[in-house]
Scaffold this motif. Structure first.
Motif, PDB file in Angstrom:
ATOM      1  N   ASP A 173      -2.591  -1.600  11.305  1.00  0.00           N
ATOM      2  CA  ASP A 173      -3.494  -0.927  10.369  1.00  0.00           C
ATOM      3  C   ASP A 173      -4.558  -1.919   9.914  1.00  0.00           C
ATOM      4  O   ASP A 173      -4.263  -2.832   9.134  1.00  0.00           O
ATOM      5  N   ILE A 174      -5.786  -1.744  10.378  1.00  0.00           N
ATOM      6  CA  ILE A 174      -6.880  -2.656  10.056  1.00  0.00           C
ATOM      7  C   ILE A 174      -7.814  -1.964   9.057  1.00  0.00           C
ATOM      8  O   ILE A 174      -8.166  -0.798   9.224  1.00  0.00           O
ATOM      9  N   GLY A 175      -8.225  -2.708   8.036  1.00  0.00           N
ATOM     10  CA  GLY A 175      -8.986  -2.105   6.959  1.00  0.00           C
ATOM     11  C   GLY A 175      -8.050  -1.393   6.004  1.00  0.00           C
ATOM     12  O   GLY A 175      -8.319  -0.278   5.543  1.00  0.00           O
ATOM     13  N   THR A 176      -6.961  -2.044   5.684  1.00  0.00           N
ATOM     14  CA  THR A 176      -5.863  -1.458   4.931  1.00  0.00           C
ATOM     15  C   THR A 176      -6.281  -0.932   3.570  1.00  0.00           C
ATOM     16  O   THR A 176      -5.882   0.148   3.150  1.00  0.00           O
ATOM     17  N   GLY A 177      -7.094  -1.720   2.858  1.00  0.00           N
ATOM     18  CA  GLY A 177      -7.476  -1.349   1.505  1.00  0.00           C
ATOM     19  C   GLY A 177      -6.428  -1.751   0.483  1.00  0.00           C
ATOM     20  O   GLY A 177      -5.337  -2.214   0.820  1.00  0.00           O
ATOM     21  N   ILE A 178      -6.758  -1.592  -0.771  1.00  0.00           N
ATOM     22  CA  ILE A 178      -5.856  -1.933  -1.862  1.00  0.00           C
ATOM     23  C   ILE A 178      -4.659  -0.990  -1.822  1.00  0.00           C
ATOM     24  O   ILE A 178      -4.818   0.221  -1.658  1.00  0.00           O
ATOM     25  N   PRO A 179      -3.444  -1.517  -1.947  1.00  0.00           N
ATOM     26  CA  PRO A 179      -2.247  -0.675  -1.827  1.00  0.00           C
ATOM     27  C   PRO A 179      -2.286   0.548  -2.740  1.00  0.00           C
ATOM     28  O   PRO A 179      -2.533   0.449  -3.940  1.00  0.00           O
ATOM     29  N   THR A 180      -2.068   1.710  -2.132  1.00  0.00           N
ATOM     30  CA  THR A 180      -2.022   2.987  -2.846  1.00  0.00           C
ATOM     31  C   THR A 180      -0.876   3.794  -2.256  1.00  0.00           C
ATOM     32  O   THR A 180      -0.928   4.192  -1.098  1.00  0.00           O
ATOM     33  N   GLU A 181       0.152   4.020  -3.032  1.00  0.00           N
ATOM     34  CA  GLU A 181       1.318   4.716  -2.490  1.00  0.00           C
ATOM     35  C   GLU A 181       1.059   6.203  -2.275  1.00  0.00           C
ATOM     36  O   GLU A 181       0.342   6.815  -3.083  1.00  0.00           O
ATOM     37  N   PRO A 182       1.627   6.772  -1.183  1.00  0.00           N
ATOM     38  CA  PRO A 182       2.412   6.053  -0.195  1.00  0.00           C
ATOM     39  C   PRO A 182       1.509   5.313   0.784  1.00  0.00           C
ATOM     40  O   PRO A 182       0.505   5.849   1.257  1.00  0.00           O
ATOM     41  N   ASN A 183       1.882   4.069   1.084  1.00  0.00           N
ATOM     42  CA  ASN A 183       1.177   3.293   2.092  1.00  0.00           C
ATOM     43  C   ASN A 183       1.695   3.671   3.479  1.00  0.00           C
ATOM     44  O   ASN A 183       2.715   4.349   3.622  1.00  0.00           O
ATOM     45  N   LEU A 184       0.980   3.210   4.502  1.00  0.00           N
ATOM     46  CA  LEU A 184       1.306   3.623   5.864  1.00  0.00           C
ATOM     47  C   LEU A 184       2.749   3.291   6.220  1.00  0.00           C
ATOM     48  O   LEU A 184       3.457   4.105   6.814  1.00  0.00           O
ATOM     49  N   HIS A 185       3.216   2.086   5.865  1.00  0.00           N
ATOM     50  CA  HIS A 185       4.573   1.707   6.267  1.00  0.00           C
ATOM     51  C   HIS A 185       5.623   2.582   5.594  1.00  0.00           C
ATOM     52  O   HIS A 185       6.682   2.847   6.177  1.00  0.00           O
ATOM     53  N   GLN A 186       5.337   3.047   4.377  1.00  0.00           N
ATOM     54  CA  GLN A 186       6.305   3.902   3.687  1.00  0.00           C
ATOM     55  C   GLN A 186       6.454   5.242   4.392  1.00  0.00           C
ATOM     56  O   GLN A 186       7.559   5.785   4.496  1.00  0.00           O
ATOM     57  N   ILE A 187       5.339   5.764   4.895  1.00  0.00           N
ATOM     58  CA  ILE A 187       5.385   7.030   5.634  1.00  0.00           C
ATOM     59  C   ILE A 187       6.100   6.837   6.965  1.00  0.00           C
ATOM     60  O   ILE A 187       6.985   7.610   7.340  1.00  0.00           O
ATOM     61  N   ALA A 188       5.717   5.766   7.688  1.00  0.00           N
ATOM     62  CA  ALA A 188       6.314   5.515   9.000  1.00  0.00           C
ATOM     63  C   ALA A 188       7.805   5.250   8.889  1.00  0.00           C
ATOM     64  O   ALA A 188       8.610   5.736   9.707  1.00  0.00           O
ATOM     65  N   GLN A 189       8.219   4.497   7.863  1.00  0.00           N
ATOM     66  CA  GLN A 189       9.625   4.122   7.752  1.00  0.00           C
ATOM     67  C   GLN A 189      10.495   5.243   7.191  1.00  0.00           C
ATOM     68  O   GLN A 189      11.715   5.184   7.297  1.00  0.00           O
ATOM     69  N   ARG A 190       9.886   6.266   6.611  1.00  0.00           N
ATOM     70  CA  ARG A 190      10.656   7.454   6.241  1.00  0.00           C
ATOM     71  C   ARG A 190      11.119   8.184   7.504  1.00  0.00           C
ATOM     72  O   ARG A 190      12.171   8.817   7.525  1.00  0.00           O
ATOM     73  N   ILE A 191      10.312   8.107   8.546  1.00  0.00           N
ATOM     74  CA  ILE A 191      10.643   8.755   9.810  1.00  0.00           C
ATOM     75  C   ILE A 191      11.532   7.851  10.651  1.00  0.00           C
ATOM     76  O   ILE A 191      12.540   8.282  11.208  1.00  0.00           O
ATOM     77  N   THR A 192      11.149   6.567  10.742  1.00  0.00           N
ATOM     78  CA  THR A 192      11.900   5.580  11.513  1.00  0.00           C
ATOM     79  C   THR A 192      12.118   4.360  10.631  1.00  0.00           C
ATOM     80  O   THR A 192      11.192   3.548  10.454  1.00  0.00           O
TER      81      THR A 192
END
Length: 265
Positions: free
Chosen positions: A77-96
């Motif tokens: 994830d490039i151009g992540t930005g300031i953390p704002t939940e849910p972040n990408l890893h939180q969504i991905a790790q809910r699935i895997t």
């Protein structure tokens, strides 16, 4: 498992930064007076810009779930930005739960808050590098230490390429990022467009340029070009609110934002 690369640069709070302006558009708390002033100037020209930002974020959520359900367990994830939940890893790790995510951004305040990006599942892995997309080899070198490049990767370029001007080779940069990814990898990308209101974008660019980050809105054809050589997933390159809307979508009105997901074959 977590890891963090590079050290933070000095944060010049007197100059607006696109990531902190985006944070303000999302009603976040990590911005300064210069960012607020610039963001309000943009909102004068684009009264619906907060909805555009939210729609962009919602696309990232849906696209990450889409790729997760397609079997992607690694993301860059490039151009992540300031953390704002849910972040990408939180969504991905809910699935895997053992999904791996490498984040990259060039704003020192994002690095300052990177710990929020590194709190993943015990089984997974998250890492962060302070780097710029204009140096794709630096990003890739770091990512190769944390992701398995022999397996498919989801490359996320969400609301990023609009800050890479034509003279900086935006299409070449995306190609360089995609080249080392194996078949079965995906690109998820969003990008603002001038097609809704062409006359305002020169003035919007002036505001962003004052902070050292010019903005380049692009047409549908120009955004579609980022996916050259890839297999576009249905429904193709389309306005953000029309891309696989679900029950969680909050912004339903059309926004000046094209999005798409495509697979490398």
């Amino acid at each position: 498992m977590t890891d963090q690369g590079f050290s933070a640069d000095f944060i010049d709070t007197s100059v607006p930064h696109s990531a902190r302006m985006y944070d303000w558009f999302l009603d976040g708390k990590d911005h300064y007076a210069a960012d607020v002033a610039a963001a309000k100037n943009v909102m004068t020209l684009m009264p619906g810009v907060k909805d555009t930002a939210r729609s962009n974020r919602e696309f990232m959520h849906r696209a990450t779930r889409y790729l997760g359900h397609a079997g992607i367990t690694q993301f860059l994830d490039i151009g992540t930005g300031i953390p704002t939940e849910p972040n990408l890893h939180q969504i991905a790790q809910r699935i895997t739960p053992n999904a791996r995510v490498v984040y990259a951004d060039n704003d020192p305040i994002v690095l300052r808050h990177a710990e929020a990006l590194l709190l993943g599942t015990p089984e997974g892995r998250t890492a962060y590098i302070h780097a710029d997309i204009r140096s794709p080899e630096v990003v890739l070198s770091y990512a190769q230490d944390h992701l398995d490049f022999s397996q498919p990767i989801g490359l996320s370029l969400v609301a990023l390429m609009q800050f890479v001007t034509d003279d900086q080779g935006p299409y070449e940069i995306v190609k360089r990022l995609l080249d080392p990814l194996v078949p079965g990898s995906y690109l998820m990308l969003s990008h603002v467009t001038w097609e809704f209101d062409p006359e305002i974008w020169e003035r919007v660019d002036t505001i962003y340029r004052a902070g050292g980050t010019p903005v380049k809105a692009r047409s549908h054809d120009e955004v579609t070009r980022f996916f050259d050589g890839l297999e576009l997933c249905d429904p193709g390159v389309i306005l953000s609110t029309h891309w696989h809307p679900d029950d969680e979508i909050r912004v339903r009105e059309e926004q000046p934002l094209y999005v798409g997901v495509a697979r490398k074959s």
